[in-house]
Every structure is written in structure tokens, then in C-alpha cells.
Design a protein around this motif. Structure first.
Motif, PDB file in Angstrom:
ATOM      1  N   GLY A   1      11.225   8.969  -7.080  1.00 36.27           N
ATOM      2  CA  GLY A   1       9.795   9.217  -7.138  1.00 36.27           C
ATOM      3  C   GLY A   1       9.461  10.693  -7.162  1.00 36.27           C
ATOM      4  O   GLY A   1      10.308  11.551  -7.411  1.00 36.27           O
TER       5      GLY A   1
ATOM      6  N   ARG B   1       2.645  -1.467  10.949  1.00 31.67           N
ATOM      7  CA  ARG B   1       2.226  -2.067   9.682  1.00 31.67           C
ATOM      8  C   ARG B   1       1.083  -3.058   9.917  1.00 31.67           C
ATOM      9  O   ARG B   1       0.118  -3.098   9.158  1.00 31.67           O
ATOM     10  CB  ARG B   1       3.409  -2.770   9.043  1.00 31.67           C
ATOM     11  CG  ARG B   1       3.075  -3.363   7.692  1.00 31.67           C
ATOM     12  CD  ARG B   1       4.190  -4.164   7.108  1.00 31.67           C
ATOM     13  NE  ARG B   1       5.485  -3.554   7.320  1.00 31.67           N
ATOM     14  CZ  ARG B   1       6.614  -4.002   6.830  1.00 31.67           C
ATOM     15  NH1 ARG B   1       6.618  -5.066   6.080  1.00 31.67           N
ATOM     16  NH2 ARG B   1       7.755  -3.411   7.077  1.00 31.67           N
TER      17      ARG B   1
ATOM     18  N   ARG C   1       5.330   6.922  -9.506  1.00 32.87           N
ATOM     19  CA  ARG C   1       5.330   5.461  -9.537  1.00 32.87           C
ATOM     20  C   ARG C   1       4.112   4.928  -8.792  1.00 32.87           C
ATOM     21  O   ARG C   1       3.536   5.622  -7.951  1.00 32.87           O
ATOM     22  CB  ARG C   1       6.612   4.962  -8.896  1.00 32.87           C
ATOM     23  CG  ARG C   1       7.841   5.400  -9.660  1.00 32.87           C
ATOM     24  CD  ARG C   1       9.096   4.730  -9.131  1.00 32.87           C
ATOM     25  NE  ARG C   1      10.202   5.013 -10.021  1.00 32.87           N
ATOM     26  CZ  ARG C   1      11.148   5.901  -9.745  1.00 32.87           C
ATOM     27  NH1 ARG C   1      11.135   6.566  -8.607  1.00 32.87           N
ATOM     28  NH2 ARG C   1      12.126   6.109 -10.600  1.00 32.87           N
TER      29      ARG C   1
ATOM     30  N   ILE D   1       3.991   3.073  -6.347  1.00 29.94           N
ATOM     31  CA  ILE D   1       4.191   3.162  -4.900  1.00 29.94           C
ATOM     32  C   ILE D   1       3.859   4.555  -4.380  1.00 29.94           C
ATOM     33  O   ILE D   1       3.397   4.723  -3.256  1.00 29.94           O
ATOM     34  CB  ILE D   1       5.613   2.715  -4.491  1.00 29.94           C
ATOM     35  CG1 ILE D   1       5.653   2.444  -2.985  1.00 29.94           C
ATOM     36  CG2 ILE D   1       6.653   3.746  -4.916  1.00 29.94           C
ATOM     37  CD1 ILE D   1       6.871   1.685  -2.538  1.00 29.94           C
ATOM     38  N   ASN D   2       4.081   5.606  -5.210  1.00 29.21           N
ATOM     39  CA  ASN D   2       3.672   6.955  -4.811  1.00 29.21           C
ATOM     40  C   ASN D   2       2.170   6.997  -4.587  1.00 29.21           C
ATOM     41  O   ASN D   2       1.693   7.490  -3.562  1.00 29.21           O
ATOM     42  CB  ASN D   2       4.025   7.996  -5.885  1.00 29.21           C
ATOM     43  CG  ASN D   2       5.502   8.216  -6.080  1.00 29.21           C
ATOM     44  OD1 ASN D   2       5.955   8.327  -7.213  1.00 29.21           O
ATOM     45  ND2 ASN D   2       6.262   8.285  -5.011  1.00 29.21           N
ATOM     46  N   HIS D   3       1.425   6.487  -5.563  1.00 30.87           N
ATOM     47  CA  HIS D   3      -0.034   6.490  -5.438  1.00 30.87           C
ATOM     48  C   HIS D   3      -0.474   5.703  -4.201  1.00 30.87           C
ATOM     49  O   HIS D   3      -1.292   6.161  -3.415  1.00 30.87           O
ATOM     50  CB  HIS D   3      -0.684   5.896  -6.684  1.00 30.87           C
ATOM     51  CG  HIS D   3      -0.728   6.836  -7.834  1.00 30.87           C
ATOM     52  ND1 HIS D   3      -1.478   7.994  -7.826  1.00 30.87           N
ATOM     53  CD2 HIS D   3      -0.116   6.803  -9.031  1.00 30.87           C
ATOM     54  CE1 HIS D   3      -1.325   8.623  -8.970  1.00 30.87           C
ATOM     55  NE2 HIS D   3      -0.493   7.934  -9.716  1.00 30.87           N
ATOM     56  N   GLY D   4       0.097   4.513  -4.042  1.00 36.01           N
ATOM     57  CA  GLY D   4      -0.294   3.677  -2.914  1.00 36.01           C
ATOM     58  C   GLY D   4       0.033   4.310  -1.573  1.00 36.01           C
ATOM     59  O   GLY D   4      -0.791   4.316  -0.657  1.00 36.01           O
ATOM     60  N   ALA D   5       1.234   4.866  -1.463  1.00 37.28           N
ATOM     61  CA  ALA D   5       1.667   5.435  -0.184  1.00 37.28           C
ATOM     62  C   ALA D   5       0.819   6.635   0.207  1.00 37.28           C
ATOM     63  O   ALA D   5       0.348   6.728   1.355  1.00 37.28           O
ATOM     64  CB  ALA D   5       3.132   5.833  -0.243  1.00 37.28           C
TER      65      ALA D   5
END
Length: 151
Positions: free
Chosen positions: A92, A136, A115, A117-121
Motif C-alpha cells: 500500500g 473494534r 488501495r 483499504i488505505n482510504h478506509g483506514a
């Protein structure tokens, strides 16, 4: 930079003062000593030397200008260091190993993939209601729909 605004849930504006909480960007035409006095790696398109200072280099060691996409991804990578205390990873946007580069840019590396997941994280990490140390389930509860019976 719209991506950074989305990740931090805040609007960014240009500021002239240098104080805590102001992200400082320096763009140079040649390899630079950064504002803290340390020398950024000679192969790097950018570096983050202290939590709020990002330096970007417009040209490679061969004095070829970096493509705009390389500079954009480098700026995002360095902003993650500065804003989120991000560390290097195996894949990433924060990856620094050679296999992470996606466009084959030969001079001093390439670009890092961004990716979903980068945006989401980073969007989640920058959310004002998410606090360090939450589990979580605690984070999930912040975004769970409220049942109709509890409205």
C-alpha cells in the motif's frame, strides 16, 4: 489536497505562520537539507523530518523532474507520516520496498498503490470520534445504525 481533507475530516487552508498544528510543506528544486538541519535521503522524492514538516523534491538525482503522479503519491505518503504518525509497511501507500512500486518509474523508485483499504483506514483513523485504544467493537458501535425502537 482533497484526499487529506477526506482522511482528516477537516478543511485545510494555506497558512503563513509557523506554529504547532500547522503542517509545513517545503518544495525544492534540488536535494535539500530539511528545515531541522538533517539531510533527507539522497534517493528520496520526499521526507518527513519532524511531525509537522514535509519536504518534497521536484527533481531526481539525475535532474529529471518527477512525474506529477509520483509527486502526488509521495506527498500523500509523507502526509501520513506527519499527520497520523504512519510507519512503513509491506504494501500500500506506506510501502517502501521495491516490489510496491506500480508504474516502473526507474529513477529513485516509483509510486505506491492507494488501495481502498488505505482510504478506509485513514478516513476511519482521522474520524474525530475514534480515539486511540478503542476496540473494534467500540469503533463499530459508533457507526452502527440506531434501531428504530431507540430513535
Amino acid at each position: 489536497m482533497p484526499t487529506i481533507e477526506g482522511w482528516t475530516h477537516t478543511e485545510w487552508r494555506e497558512a503563513t505562520e509557523e506554529r504547532s498544528g500547522v503542517l509545513r510543506w517545503y518544495t525544492q528544486d534540488v536535494y535539500w537539507p530539511d528545515p531541522s538541519g538533517a539531510l533527507c535521503p539522497r534517493h528520496a522524492a520526499g521526507c518527513t523530518s519532524v511531525p509537522d514538516v514535509v519536504s518534497l523534491n521536484l527533481f531526481s538525482r539525475s535532474l529529471r523532474p518527477y512525474p506529477d503522479e509520483v509527486m502526488y503519491r509521495t506527498a500523500l505518503h509523507e502526509a501520513i507520516h506527519a499527520l497520523f504518525d504512519g510507519v512503513h509497511s509491506e504494501e500500500g501507500l506506506m510501502c517502501i520496498r521495491e516490489g510496491c512500486f506500480t508504474d516502473g518509474y526507474a529513477v529513485a523508485g516509483g509510486t505506491w498503490p492507494i488501495r481502498p483499504i488505505n482510504h478506509g483506514a485513514y478516513t476511519l483513523y482521522g474520524h474525530p470520534n475514534v480515539e486511540h485504544g478503542m476496540t473494534r467493537d467500540e469503533v463499530r458501535a459508533l457507526f452502527a445504525p440506531v434501531p428504530a425502537s431507540q430513535r
